[in-house]
Design a protein around this motif. Structure first.
Motif, PDB file in Angstrom:
ATOM      1  N   GLU A  27       6.464  -5.620  -8.393  1.00  0.00           N
ATOM      2  CA  GLU A  27       5.616  -4.900  -9.341  1.00  0.00           C
ATOM      3  C   GLU A  27       4.166  -5.225  -9.013  1.00  0.00           C
ATOM      4  OE1 GLU A  27       6.520  -5.853 -13.393  1.00  0.00           O
ATOM      5  OE2 GLU A  27       8.640  -5.367 -13.156  1.00  0.00           O
ATOM      6  N   GLY A  28       3.344  -4.179  -8.936  1.00  0.00           N
ATOM      7  CA  GLY A  28       1.927  -4.363  -8.670  1.00  0.00           C
ATOM      8  C   GLY A  28       1.104  -4.312  -9.937  1.00  0.00           C
ATOM      9  N   SER A  29      -0.075  -4.897  -9.883  1.00  0.00           N
ATOM     10  CA  SER A  29      -0.950  -4.919 -11.058  1.00  0.00           C
ATOM     11  C   SER A  29      -1.439  -3.525 -11.430  1.00  0.00           C
ATOM     12  CB  SER A  29      -2.141  -5.846 -10.808  1.00  0.00           C
ATOM     13  OG  SER A  29      -2.867  -5.413  -9.670  1.00  0.00           O
ATOM     14  N   ARG A  30      -1.336  -2.563 -10.503  1.00  0.00           N
ATOM     15  CA  ARG A  30      -1.754  -1.177 -10.788  1.00  0.00           C
ATOM     16  C   ARG A  30      -0.583  -0.297 -11.221  1.00  0.00           C
ATOM     17  NH1 ARG A  30      -4.807  -1.332  -5.324  1.00  0.00           N
ATOM     18  NH2 ARG A  30      -6.588  -2.592  -5.907  1.00  0.00           N
ATOM     19  N   GLY A  31       0.586  -0.905 -11.442  1.00  0.00           N
ATOM     20  CA  GLY A  31       1.729  -0.150 -11.947  1.00  0.00           C
ATOM     21  C   GLY A  31       2.750   0.290 -10.918  1.00  0.00           C
ATOM     22  N   CYS A  32       2.508   0.044  -9.634  1.00  0.00           N
ATOM     23  CA  CYS A  32       3.492   0.445  -8.620  1.00  0.00           C
ATOM     24  C   CYS A  32       4.686  -0.505  -8.644  1.00  0.00           C
ATOM     25  CB  CYS A  32       2.862   0.469  -7.230  1.00  0.00           C
ATOM     26  SG  CYS A  32       2.217  -1.118  -6.645  1.00  0.00           S
ATOM     27  N   THR A  33       5.850  -0.006  -8.231  1.00  0.00           N
ATOM     28  CA  THR A  33       7.066  -0.823  -8.140  1.00  0.00           C
ATOM     29  C   THR A  33       7.879  -0.381  -6.931  1.00  0.00           C
ATOM     30  OG1 THR A  33       8.416   0.660  -9.489  1.00  0.00           O
ATOM     31  CG2 THR A  33       7.239  -1.084 -10.649  1.00  0.00           C
ATOM     32  N   ASP A  34       8.712  -1.281  -6.448  1.00  0.00           N
ATOM     33  CA  ASP A  34       9.674  -0.963  -5.393  1.00  0.00           C
ATOM     34  C   ASP A  34      10.789  -1.995  -5.472  1.00  0.00           C
ATOM     35  OD1 ASP A  34      10.878   0.385  -3.300  1.00  0.00           O
ATOM     36  OD2 ASP A  34       9.449  -0.272  -1.774  1.00  0.00           O
ATOM     37  N   VAL A  51       8.038  -6.842   4.701  1.00  0.00           N
ATOM     38  CA  VAL A  51       6.603  -6.855   4.467  1.00  0.00           C
ATOM     39  C   VAL A  51       6.331  -5.983   3.252  1.00  0.00           C
ATOM     40  CG1 VAL A  51       4.342  -6.182   5.369  1.00  0.00           C
ATOM     41  CG2 VAL A  51       5.999  -7.295   6.867  1.00  0.00           C
ATOM     42  N   ILE A  52       5.531  -6.514   2.333  1.00  0.00           N
ATOM     43  CA  ILE A  52       5.197  -5.811   1.092  1.00  0.00           C
ATOM     44  C   ILE A  52       3.726  -5.423   1.140  1.00  0.00           C
ATOM     45  CG2 ILE A  52       5.112  -5.987  -1.420  1.00  0.00           C
ATOM     46  CD1 ILE A  52       7.184  -8.367  -1.016  1.00  0.00           C
ATOM     47  N   ASP A  53       3.463  -4.145   1.025  1.00  0.00           N
ATOM     48  CA  ASP A  53       2.092  -3.647   0.975  1.00  0.00           C
ATOM     49  C   ASP A  53       1.556  -3.876  -0.432  1.00  0.00           C
ATOM     50  OD1 ASP A  53       0.152  -1.328   0.210  1.00  0.00           O
ATOM     51  OD2 ASP A  53       0.063  -1.481   2.399  1.00  0.00           O
ATOM     52  N   ARG A  54       0.460  -4.568  -0.545  1.00  0.00           N
ATOM     53  CA  ARG A  54      -0.061  -4.954  -1.860  1.00  0.00           C
ATOM     54  C   ARG A  54      -0.641  -3.784  -2.652  1.00  0.00           C
ATOM     55  NH1 ARG A  54      -4.383  -9.233  -0.136  1.00  0.00           N
ATOM     56  NH2 ARG A  54      -4.603  -9.542  -2.353  1.00  0.00           N
ATOM     57  N   THR A  55      -1.043  -2.707  -1.993  1.00  0.00           N
ATOM     58  CA  THR A  55      -1.633  -1.593  -2.732  1.00  0.00           C
ATOM     59  C   THR A  55      -0.592  -0.594  -3.233  1.00  0.00           C
ATOM     60  OG1 THR A  55      -2.067  -0.404  -0.680  1.00  0.00           O
ATOM     61  CG2 THR A  55      -3.854  -1.744  -1.558  1.00  0.00           C
ATOM     62  N   SER A  56       0.502  -0.411  -2.464  1.00  0.00           N
ATOM     63  CA  SER A  56       1.515   0.576  -2.859  1.00  0.00           C
ATOM     64  C   SER A  56       2.838  -0.060  -3.283  1.00  0.00           C
ATOM     65  CB  SER A  56       1.785   1.530  -1.695  1.00  0.00           C
ATOM     66  OG  SER A  56       2.369   0.811  -0.610  1.00  0.00           O
ATOM     67  N   CYS A  57       2.957  -1.380  -3.131  1.00  0.00           N
ATOM     68  CA  CYS A  57       4.190  -2.137  -3.434  1.00  0.00           C
ATOM     69  C   CYS A  57       5.343  -1.772  -2.493  1.00  0.00           C
ATOM     70  CB  CYS A  57       4.637  -1.939  -4.876  1.00  0.00           C
ATOM     71  SG  CYS A  57       3.453  -2.496  -6.102  1.00  0.00           S
ATOM     72  N   THR A  58       5.081  -1.026  -1.448  1.00  0.00           N
ATOM     73  CA  THR A  58       6.139  -0.605  -0.529  1.00  0.00           C
ATOM     74  C   THR A  58       6.734  -1.812   0.193  1.00  0.00           C
ATOM     75  OG1 THR A  58       4.923   1.436  -0.186  1.00  0.00           O
ATOM     76  CG2 THR A  58       6.661   0.942   1.384  1.00  0.00           C
TER      77      THR A  58
END
Length: 143
Positions: free
Chosen positions: A52-59, A93-100
């Motif tokens: 879960e990202g601080s901007r609301g993204c999840t994966d 690898v987790i992309d911090r901006t998209s949570c991918t």
């Protein structure tokens, strides 16, 4: 008979999910790795990563299963800012901006990284995130 049944029940793995979590403020991410026993007696677990990202993204991604004391996942922050989850048999690898969450080849993980901690069992066999300040990095054995 009762003692034997009691010993059998305490030796069994529970199929109850065991989540372990960590907040990574520098990356703006919350990671959770949940393990679920897949065998009543052997050390076999299904592992699921949820981000879960601080901007609301999840994966969410299924990780390589723990097929016998291979469940530990080391967590690193790359110089690029990406977060890497490294296991004995897989790397994500987790992309911090998209949570991918991406499955990557081990060879692609060249470069500087900072060890943040590991999802692993502690001395009491509890599944949890153990920060680098509590336990130093444990490398994986080559097989």
């Amino acid at each position: 008979m009762v003692i034997g049944l009691l010993l059998l029940l305490t030796a069994c793995n529970s199929d109850r999910p065991e989540p372990a979590e960590v907040d990574l403020p520098s990356a703006g991410l919350h990671l959770q790795v949940t393990r679920v026993a897949t065998h009543p007696f052997l050390s076999r677990y299904r592992l699921t990563l949820h981000v879960e990202g601080s901007r609301g993204c999840t994966d969410t991604a299924e990780l390589f299963p723990d097929t016998g004391y291979a469940g530990r996942r080391n967590v690193y922050e790359q110089s690029s800012g990406a977060i890497t989850l490294l296991g004995q048999y897989d790397a994500r690898v987790i992309d911090r901006t998209s949570c991918t969450i991406r499955l990557v080849e081990f060879q692609s993980l060249e470069g500087q990284s900072k060890f943040l901690g590991a999802f692993d069992v502690d001395a009491e066999k509890r599944w949890q995130f153990i920060p680098a300040s509590i336990r130093p990095e444990r490398p994986f054995e080559k097989q």
